[in-house]
Design an enzyme around this catalytic site. Structure first.
Site, PDB file in Angstrom:
ATOM      1  CG  HIS A   1       2.122  -5.413  15.618  1.00  7.20           C
ATOM      2  ND1 HIS A   1       1.068  -6.246  15.327  1.00  7.20           N
ATOM      3  CD2 HIS A   1       2.400  -5.635  16.930  1.00  7.20           C
ATOM      4  CE1 HIS A   1       0.731  -6.955  16.389  1.00  7.20           C
ATOM      5  NE2 HIS A   1       1.523  -6.600  17.372  1.00  7.20           N
TER       6      HIS A   1
ATOM      7  CE1 TYR B   1       0.124  -5.122  21.934  1.00  7.06           C
ATOM      8  CE2 TYR B   1       1.531  -4.821  20.024  1.00  7.06           C
ATOM      9  CZ  TYR B   1       0.820  -5.649  20.857  1.00  7.06           C
ATOM     10  OH  TYR B   1       0.788  -6.989  20.636  1.00  7.06           O
TER      11      TYR B   1
ATOM     12  CG  HIS C   1      -6.916 -10.195  15.449  1.00  8.37           C
ATOM     13  ND1 HIS C   1      -6.767 -10.598  16.757  1.00  8.37           N
ATOM     14  CD2 HIS C   1      -5.914  -9.297  15.217  1.00  8.37           C
ATOM     15  CE1 HIS C   1      -5.722  -9.989  17.290  1.00  8.37           C
ATOM     16  NE2 HIS C   1      -5.193  -9.189  16.380  1.00  8.37           N
ATOM     17  CG  PHE C   2      -8.398  -5.434  12.466  1.00 11.25           C
ATOM     18  CD1 PHE C   2      -9.489  -4.632  12.200  1.00 11.25           C
ATOM     19  CD2 PHE C   2      -7.730  -6.003  11.393  1.00 11.25           C
ATOM     20  CE1 PHE C   2      -9.925  -4.411  10.916  1.00 11.25           C
ATOM     21  CE2 PHE C   2      -8.165  -5.789  10.079  1.00 11.25           C
ATOM     22  CZ  PHE C   2      -9.265  -4.989   9.842  1.00 11.25           C
ATOM     23  CG  HIS C   3     -13.856  -5.242  13.265  1.00  8.57           C
ATOM     24  ND1 HIS C   3     -13.248  -5.502  12.066  1.00  8.57           N
ATOM     25  CD2 HIS C   3     -14.594  -4.110  13.063  1.00  8.57           C
ATOM     26  CE1 HIS C   3     -13.585  -4.589  11.169  1.00  8.57           C
ATOM     27  NE2 HIS C   3     -14.406  -3.727  11.756  1.00  8.57           N
TER      28      HIS C   3
ATOM     29  NE  ARG D   1      -7.761  -7.977   5.632  1.00  7.36           N
ATOM     30  CZ  ARG D   1      -6.705  -7.323   6.172  1.00  7.36           C
ATOM     31  NH1 ARG D   1      -5.542  -7.930   6.287  1.00  7.36           N
ATOM     32  NH2 ARG D   1      -6.820  -6.099   6.603  1.00  7.36           N
ATOM     33  NE  ARG D   2      -6.311  -5.951   2.599  1.00  5.10           N
ATOM     34  CZ  ARG D   2      -5.019  -5.733   2.820  1.00  5.10           C
ATOM     35  NH1 ARG D   2      -4.638  -4.602   3.371  1.00  5.10           N
ATOM     36  NH2 ARG D   2      -4.125  -6.628   2.501  1.00  5.10           N
TER      37      ARG D   2
END
Length: 574
Positions: free
Chosen positions: A237, A241, A388-390, A451-452
């Site tokens: 995580h 950042y 989300h992470f895209h 996913r995946r």
């Protein structure tokens, strides 16, 4: 040399620091190579999952997925980061690196590590080579990769550690020569980011060197999967950042200048980076809400810590928007919202970074869903998560990096951008493609599409889209992924052609104006990096010592776990 050329030479980074500009360029070019290969993998996945066009067998889908993840979320982002951070340190401290040979050493280590991991992944496409690394980006047990993959990761991380030491050494020398002065803002951002990185990578370094590498070599028979998973998310995580920090640096220091104004508040920017140093690492367990080996109380603490991370994001939204509004009003903008119309929307650097910030706000809302324990169960391991992470690494980070290249390129190469119109079209195309793809992924996740997996349709089960159809969602993903790939091709083509252009003669203003509220308005304790590092380490210890202790007590340091014997050793022996 003409007066015009002299003026340009004073303002261009490449003229003032030619050796450092060379290392920055090398880092950015490495980043762009990873971007190109990773984007191709993304296109293959988007078309394969939606069943529009299948270039590969489904068995190879996971090799492509691993390549896409590792190259884009580790190599592309961190190579660009070290390039921007080197530029920022040298520019803000106004001094060259201490030893350019040492600087090239850490760059070459990072390049070698990437090559080692990449070879292990690509070998998975060739059946005759007893080597593979189909472990996805989340490389924890029980999936096992070839030792070359883990060794490459270790070498890459060591390279980043040496890069941080290089930058700290610059600061230590600057501090000795400028006693009593505040750390320049860009240098402050780099140093706090690296302190967070040193803390966060302790987890993944332990996972790889102590457990996964010996396990893949056959030196130990088994590992504790939950322990390796927890150590990965200890890192997994905060690395988000770490990707964001160079984007934040550019939003805070470059975007206000492009808008025609200045940063609203230097003190607020410092507070944000201190908060990220303190809060980024003690939250990784929120990725493990469904893991039965971790007590619910620890998960609740991780959720609470995660919610605190909303504060630096909200402070950033306020500070950056206020800075851009100041620039617009300097341009003559008026009214509550009409000032938006006078901003330089024809500038691809400004527009790309502004759209990246807007998309990051949307990613923040979906991230709040991920962080909440009860609603996380609804979307865990569904398409919602990559949606989300895209929005975060795929747009807030990637689009900012591409857009800022249009501003950095003249300073690093003395070449003007070949076509700013193409650049503008490219950043808008990325925004449109990601809007389509991430929207469909979020909606697909809400109805449970996994996913995946290469084959996302369960046998004998039909997903109910609620409104529209699953076919429409797949169409959006296929179109969005295609537009994103075209955007990357346009970006890389624009950069390559720019490098073939003759050196520019017109002046390019690469200076960055001081903040409206400067460092003198902030308490000096903000620059006490030792204090904040100590508090950050304490928070990590409090968040992890009990859950990791319980995991080891329950399952053992090296098991019980999976005892998969390395297939490549068996084949070599036989």
């Amino acid at each position: 040399m003409s007066d015009q050329e002299a003026l340009t030479g004073e303002r261009l980074f490449v003229d003032r620091f030619p050796e450092e500009a060379r290392i920055v360029r090398a880092a950015l070019w490495s980043s762009f190579v990873a971007l190109g290969i990773g984007a191709l993998g993304g296109l293959i996945q988007a078309l394969h999952r939606t069943n529009y066009f299948r270039f590969i067998d489904s068995a190879d889908y996971y090799t492509v997925l691993t390549l896409h993840g590792v190259l884009l979320v580790i190599s592309f982002t961190i190579f660009f980061l070290v390039g921007v951070f080197t530029w920022a340190m040298v520019r803000s401290l106004d001094r060259p690196v201490d030893d350019i040979r040492f600087t090239w050493t850490w760059y070459l280590l990072m390049a070698a590590g990437t090559a080692m991991a990449g070879i292990a992944i690509l070998a998975g496409f060739v059946d005759s080579i007893p080597m593979s690394a189909d472990v996805l980006f989340t490389f924890y047990a029980p999936l096992q990769a070839h030792p070359l993959f883990y060794a490459g990761l270790a070498v890459f991380i060591i390279g980043t550690w040496l890069a941080g030491f290089d930058w700290f050494r610059m600061w230590w020398q600057w501090r000795d020569e400028n006693e009593g002065e505040r750390i320049p803002l860009q240098a402050f951002m780099v140093l706090t980011s690296m302190l967070m990185w040193y803390i966060a990578t302790l987890g993944v370094a332990t996972e790889v060197v102590v457990f996964l590498l010996p396990w893949s070599l056959g030196l130990i028979e088994q590992v504790n999967p939950l322990l390796t998973r927890t150590l990965f998310w200890f890192f997994g995580h905060p690395v988000v950042y770490f990707w964001l920090m160079p984007a934040y640096l550019l939003w805070y220091t470059v975007l206000p200048k492009l808008s025609g104004g200045r940063l609203f508040s230097d003190p607020l920017a410092r507070v944000v980076f201190v908060l990220f140093l303190l809060l980024s690492t003690p939250v990784g367990i929120h990725h493990q809400y469904v893991d039965p080996g971790i007590a619910e109380g620890f998960k609740f603490i991780a959720m609470t810590n995660t919610m605190f991370l909303l504060l630096p994001s909200l402070l950033t939204a306020f500070t950056v928007v206020a800075s851009v509004e100041h620039g617009a009003r300097q341009r003559g903008g008026e009214g509550y919202l009409s000032w938006l119309g006078v901003l330089p929307w024809r500038d691809p650097a400004f527009t790309g970074m502004a759209l990246a910030g807007l998309m990051f706000a949307a990613g923040g809302f979906s991230g709040m869903v991920n962080a909440g324990m009860n609603i996380n169960y609804l979307i865990h391991n569904t398409l919602w998560v990559p949606g989300h992470f895209h929005l975060t690494v795929g747009t807030a980070v990637a689009l900012t990096f591409m857009a800022s290249t249009y501003w950095l390129l003249p300073q690093l190469t003395r070449r003007a951008v070949y076509s700013r119109r193409i650049g503008l079209f490219q950043v808008v195309l990325w925004f449109v493609g990601m809007t389509l793809m991430s929207n469909a992924m979020h909606r697909g996740g809400l109805i449970g599409i996994p996913r995946r997996t290469a084959e996302p349709q369960y046998s004998g089960f039909a997903f109910d889209a609620g409104f529209s159809t699953v076919g429409e969602l797949r169409f959006q993903i296929a179109i969005g992924g295609t537009l994103l790939f075209i955007s990357v091709v346009l970006f890389l083509g624009n950069v390559i052609v720019s490098l073939l252009e003759p050196p520019m003669e017109e002046a390019f203003d690469g200076t960055l104006p001081p903040a409206l509220s400067g460092p003198e308005d902030s308490p000096e304790v903000l620059d006490n990096l030792a204090l904040w590092t100590g508090i950050a380490v304490l928070l990590v210890v409090l968040a992890y010592i009990l859950p990791i202790g319980a995991i080891i007590s329950e399952g053992g340091l090296f098991g019980p776990g999976t005892g998969t014997y390395p297939a490549w050793i068996i084949e070599v022996i036989s």
